[in-house]
Every structure is written in C-alpha cells, then in structure tokens.
Design a protein around this motif. Structure first.
Motif, PDB file in Angstrom:
ATOM      1  N   ARG A 157       0.948  -1.077  -0.093  1.00 21.43           N
ATOM      2  CA  ARG A 157      -0.029  -0.013   0.000  1.00 21.43           C
ATOM      3  C   ARG A 157       0.823   1.231   0.114  1.00 21.43           C
ATOM      4  O   ARG A 157       1.965   1.179   0.522  1.00 21.43           O
ATOM      5  CB  ARG A 157      -0.971  -0.126   1.322  1.00 21.43           C
ATOM      6  CG  ARG A 157      -1.676  -1.209   1.362  1.00 21.43           C
ATOM      7  CD  ARG A 157      -2.832  -1.401   0.202  1.00 21.43           C
ATOM      8  NE  ARG A 157      -3.808  -2.334   0.378  1.00 21.43           N
ATOM      9  CZ  ARG A 157      -4.391  -2.828  -0.656  1.00 21.43           C
ATOM     10  NH1 ARG A 157      -4.491  -2.326  -1.870  1.00 21.43           N
ATOM     11  NH2 ARG A 157      -5.256  -3.853  -0.507  1.00 21.43           N
ATOM     12  N   SER A 158       0.196   2.433  -0.179  1.00 26.16           N
ATOM     13  CA  SER A 158       1.024   3.732  -0.273  1.00 26.16           C
ATOM     14  C   SER A 158       1.243   4.165   1.083  1.00 26.16           C
ATOM     15  O   SER A 158       0.568   3.946   1.971  1.00 26.16           O
ATOM     16  CB  SER A 158       0.209   4.782  -0.846  1.00 26.16           C
ATOM     17  OG  SER A 158      -0.008   4.342  -2.288  1.00 26.16           O
ATOM     18  N   ALA A 159       2.496   4.560   1.254  1.00 21.23           N
ATOM     19  CA  ALA A 159       3.208   5.083   2.373  1.00 21.23           C
ATOM     20  C   ALA A 159       2.447   6.295   2.822  1.00 21.23           C
ATOM     21  O   ALA A 159       2.406   7.253   1.901  1.00 21.23           O
ATOM     22  CB  ALA A 159       4.386   4.804   2.524  1.00 21.23           C
ATOM     23  N   MET A 160       2.202   6.538   4.196  1.00 21.47           N
ATOM     24  CA  MET A 160       1.840   7.904   4.659  1.00 21.47           C
ATOM     25  C   MET A 160       3.052   8.749   4.521  1.00 21.47           C
ATOM     26  O   MET A 160       4.308   8.606   5.048  1.00 21.47           O
ATOM     27  CB  MET A 160       1.361   7.910   6.081  1.00 21.47           C
ATOM     28  CG  MET A 160       0.619   9.198   6.342  1.00 21.47           C
ATOM     29  SD  MET A 160      -0.415   8.935   7.922  1.00 21.47           S
ATOM     30  CE  MET A 160      -1.418  10.483   7.720  1.00 21.47           C
ATOM     31  N   THR A 161       3.082  10.100   3.956  1.00 20.22           N
ATOM     32  CA  THR A 161       4.171  10.981   3.989  1.00 20.22           C
ATOM     33  C   THR A 161       3.793  12.347   4.447  1.00 20.22           C
ATOM     34  O   THR A 161       2.526  12.885   4.788  1.00 20.22           O
ATOM     35  CB  THR A 161       4.418  11.305   2.481  1.00 20.22           C
ATOM     36  OG1 THR A 161       3.455  12.023   1.856  1.00 20.22           O
ATOM     37  CG2 THR A 161       4.740   9.855   1.952  1.00 20.22           C
ATOM     38  N   PHE A 162       4.639  13.312   4.476  1.00 18.64           N
ATOM     39  CA  PHE A 162       4.306  14.818   5.023  1.00 18.64           C
ATOM     40  C   PHE A 162       3.430  15.306   4.267  1.00 18.64           C
ATOM     41  O   PHE A 162       2.601  16.244   4.655  1.00 18.64           O
ATOM     42  CB  PHE A 162       5.846  15.602   4.826  1.00 18.64           C
ATOM     43  CG  PHE A 162       5.670  16.951   5.370  1.00 18.64           C
ATOM     44  CD1 PHE A 162       5.552  17.235   6.570  1.00 18.64           C
ATOM     45  CD2 PHE A 162       5.532  18.075   4.146  1.00 18.64           C
ATOM     46  CE1 PHE A 162       5.379  18.763   7.016  1.00 18.64           C
ATOM     47  CE2 PHE A 162       5.361  19.186   4.618  1.00 18.64           C
ATOM     48  CZ  PHE A 162       5.182  19.566   5.994  1.00 18.64           C
ATOM     49  N   ASN A 163       3.351  14.968   2.792  1.00 19.12           N
ATOM     50  CA  ASN A 163       2.365  15.802   2.004  1.00 19.12           C
ATOM     51  C   ASN A 163       1.018  15.356   2.230  1.00 19.12           C
ATOM     52  O   ASN A 163       0.055  16.136   1.993  1.00 19.12           O
ATOM     53  CB  ASN A 163       2.577  15.184   0.490  1.00 19.12           C
ATOM     54  CG  ASN A 163       3.842  16.077  -0.247  1.00 19.12           C
ATOM     55  OD1 ASN A 163       4.397  16.993   0.380  1.00 19.12           O
ATOM     56  ND2 ASN A 163       4.483  15.250  -0.897  1.00 19.12           N
TER      57      ASN A 163
END
Length: 314
Positions: A157-163
């Motif tokens: 899955r997509s990782a969580m980022t600052f954006n």
C-alpha cells in the motif's frame, strides 16, 4: 453469580481497569464525554448545528437587506444526536481464590492484569470504529507515498508522507475548525511509514517540526498532534468510513489500515462504570469465578459530522 461491585476484589479490578483505560485510550480524553446523557443503552443529546448568517451594516453577503421583521429572521430546528452503547464482556475465569488474587502479586498479574488489558484493547478499538464508521467519502484522504507500506493482509500500500499531512491540514482549514486541538490517531504501520519519510526527518530543519505535547502525543506535524496505537481502523476498502470493519469480526482478511483525525470535542463518547461479577466457593469449579462487563460507544458529536476525517492507505 452475584454483582459484588463494592467487594474488595471488584473495587481493585475496577480501579485497575480505569487506570489502563486512561493509559491506553488517551485519545478519549480529547473527545466530548457525554456519559451523563446515557440511558437504557442509548445516548440522546439535543443540539443545534446551524450557524447564524453574518451581516455587514445590516446587509447579508450577496446584498440581501435585513428586513427588521419576522420574515428576515431564521428559525433553527433542534436536532438530536442518538447512538447506542455497545457492551463488552470477559468470559468467566476461575481462580483458586479471589482474595489471594488481591494479595499475591504474581496471581494478581495473571488474573487481573491480562484480563483488563484484553478488555481495554477491545473497548478502545470499538470506540475508534464507532467514531469512524460514518465518515463520508469527502472527508477521507488517501496516503500518497510509494508502495512501500503494507495493509493488514500484507498487500503493498501507499506509505503515509508529509504531503498527506498538508492535505489533512487543508481539510481542517476548509471546514474552518479551530487551529488549536487538531489530532490524528495513527496505527503503528502508518506511523512507521511516516517517520521514515525524509521530509519528516528534516521537519525541524524545514521549520515545520514541532515539539510534542502531553497526553499521549508522540509528534506534531503541520499543527496536527499525532497519537499512536497498534491498530486504529482496518478497512475492507478505502473510500469512506463505511469500509471500516467492526473489530469484533475477523480482521485478518482486511486490506487497508486507516487513521482517524479529529478536532478536539468533534467526537462524543460515553461509557458506563465497569460491572464485576463473582461467584465464590463453587464446588464444581473448585475455586472462585469472576467476570466483568462494560458498556460504551462513540459517535460524531455533531449531526453533520464536521471535524472528523479518515486517512486511509492508498
């Protein structure tokens, strides 16, 4: 079996349970405790959610003049927030002696500590599920990082980022909620992804890193206080709160982790005092038996659901 809520064992059990709830469910201290409104397994809270129109020199936005008569006034109907309390119980456990469980530390740990931890874990997951299950698609944000994370079933899955915190902050801003008191409860997997993001690691250098505050907050990014739990929401999809799966069902096949973000007091919750039951000197059990029960649930504090968001793995 009798309810001996005032017995020494029951008092010890209830106090240890409350201590564990305060420790493991720190997020609930940021919600609106409406336990006093609970009656017959339901919470009913009368409320008004509409806002008054703002005028400048007696003229509304768009040029409508105030008439100074009854036709120019707004009548707001009273609403009602209603949700049901969910019960959780421990199956009866038999011990040689409940009195010995109080005085003997080793037996105390076996009969009380482990049972309380299990009950609190499920109650915490249940409150988070109840708070998030009705969040609309428009209030759901998907993580946007690379496929370096994993869902509950191991799917990339997509990782969580600052954006993603930028997007979440914008959602708070567009709802015009308070700058103070913005929080997110992240599952451990999403938190691990976040702190691996180079932009987060450089947060202080960029001027966006902020010192954490008390009450379970481990980090603060873009004005949003971060709290962490082992799991928060497990989702069958990632479109809205309706994808959240009740934690009492089999969670092993769920594909997405989810986090809950909220502004202080946007969630209402209620719990009842723990009930402790015991049956002493049972010849068939060759000892004493005890069980416990607690009721509680959570819901958006406003009937329009304002101030609550889900961040789901993309």
């Amino acid at each position: 079996m009798s309810n001996l809520t005032n017995s020494p064992f029951a008092e010890l059990y209830a106090s240890k349970l409350q201590d564990k709830m305060d420790e493991s469910m720190a997020f609930a201290s940021l919600w609106d405790n409406v336990s006093s409104w609970a009656s017959n397994r339901f919470v009913n809270i009368p409320q008004y959610t509409a806002s008054a129109s703002i005028m400048q020199d007696y003229v509304e936005v768009g040029g409508a003049n105030y008439s100074f008569g009854d036709s120019g006034d707004n009548r707001v109907a009273e609403g009602n927030l209603r949700f049901e309390l969910i019960s959780h119980q421990t199956k009866p456990i038999t011990v040689t002696s409940l009195e010995d469980s109080i005085t003997n530390y080793d037996k105390h740990g076996g009969t009380i500590r482990n049972t309380i931890s299990g009950l609190v874990e499920f109650k915490g997951k249940s409150l988070l599920f109840q708070a998030g299950k009705d969040v609309a698609a428009a209030k759901t944000i998907l993580t946007s990082g690379g496929l370096t994370s994993a869902g509950p079933d191991g799917t990339p899955r997509s990782a969580m980022t600052f954006n993603d915190f930028v997007s979440l902050g914008l959602a708070f801003d567009e709802d015009n909620v308070s700058e103070d008191g913005r929080f997110i409860v992240l599952p451990a997997r999403m938190y691990a992804d976040l702190i691996s993001d180079p932009q987060i690691q450089k947060a202080d250098e960029l001027g966006t890193g902020e010192a954490p505050i008390a009450t379970g907050v481990v980090m603060k990014i873009n004005g949003i206080n971060i709290m962490k739990k082992n799991t928060v929401l497990q989702l069958s999809g990632n479109t809205d709160g309706g994808d959240a799966v009740d934690p009492f069902t089999d969670l092993s096949a769920q594909g997405y982790h989810g986090a809950i973000a909220f502004v202080r007091d946007a969630v209402a919750y209620a719990t009842t005092p723990v009930e402790v039951f015991e049956n002493t000197g049972d010849a068939k059990k060759y000892g004493d038996e005890f069980s416990s029960q607690i009721f509680g649930s959570a819901n958006a504090a406003r009937t329009d659901g304002k101030g609550i968001y889900i961040v789901a793995q993309g």
